[in-house]
Design an enzyme around this catalytic site. Structure first.
Site: not given
Ligand code: AMP
Length: 139
Positions: A35, A98, A104, A106
């Site tokens: 992340d 989200q 995804h 975590h």
């Molecule tokens: P969610 O809010 O559950 O959709 O989580 C999305 C997650 O993706 C968050 O923890 C972000 O920090 C992470 N994130 C966003 N863009 C990227 C990226 N390009 N590469 C890796 N993680 C990302």
């Protein structure tokens, strides 16, 4: 509620290798990577290659593949971060917080208490790469 899939979301672009990620693990059905805004060091994500937004659209086959990868990567995260516990969670839809509309999961070493906010602060990419190497060594 059924949601339509946005093929231009950032994780779809990662899967098409249009943008980079710090990869930990990949198999036929899943990809695991760091992340970029970790809530704690070692915060990792597991995604299916299947193009769906939430758990409720995910096929049973892809769900099984994701859980297998979460088990494998989650154990490695715990070992690499030298902690005997982790928190596994996921969000379904904007109303649940989200932010990336590709399903995804975590993986957070340790607990949710006292850690950084969600998707709040970018980490140093070099530090993320070092952490990824540690996790990969434990796979
Ligand atoms: P969610 O809010 O559950 O959709 O989580 C999305 C997650 O993706 C968050 O923890 C972000 O920090 C992470 N994130 C966003 N863009 C990227 C990226 N390009 N590469 C890796 N993680 C990302």
């Amino acid at each position: 509620m059924q949601t339509s899939y946005d093929h231009d979301n950032i994780f779809a672009k990662i899967l098409r290798e249009e943008i980079p990620c710090i990869k930990i693990f990949e198999d036929e059905h899943t990809l695991a990577f760091m992340d970029v805004m970790p809530q704690t060091s070692g915060h990792s994500l597991v995604i299916p290659k299947e193009p769906v937004s939430t758990l409720y659209e995910l096929s049973d086959e892809a769900a099984l593949a994701c859980i297998k990868t979460v088990k494998r990567v989650g154990k490695a995260v715990q070992q690499a971060m030298n902690i005997n516990g982790s928190t596994v969670f996921q969000h379904n839809g904007k109303d649940a917080g989200q932010t990336v509309p590709h399903f995804h999961i975590h993986i957070l070493p340790g607990s949710l208490f006292g850690i950084k906010g969600h998707a709040a602060e970018f980490a140093d990419p070099d530090e993320l790469k070092i952490t990824a190497e540690k996790i990969i060594a434990c796979l």
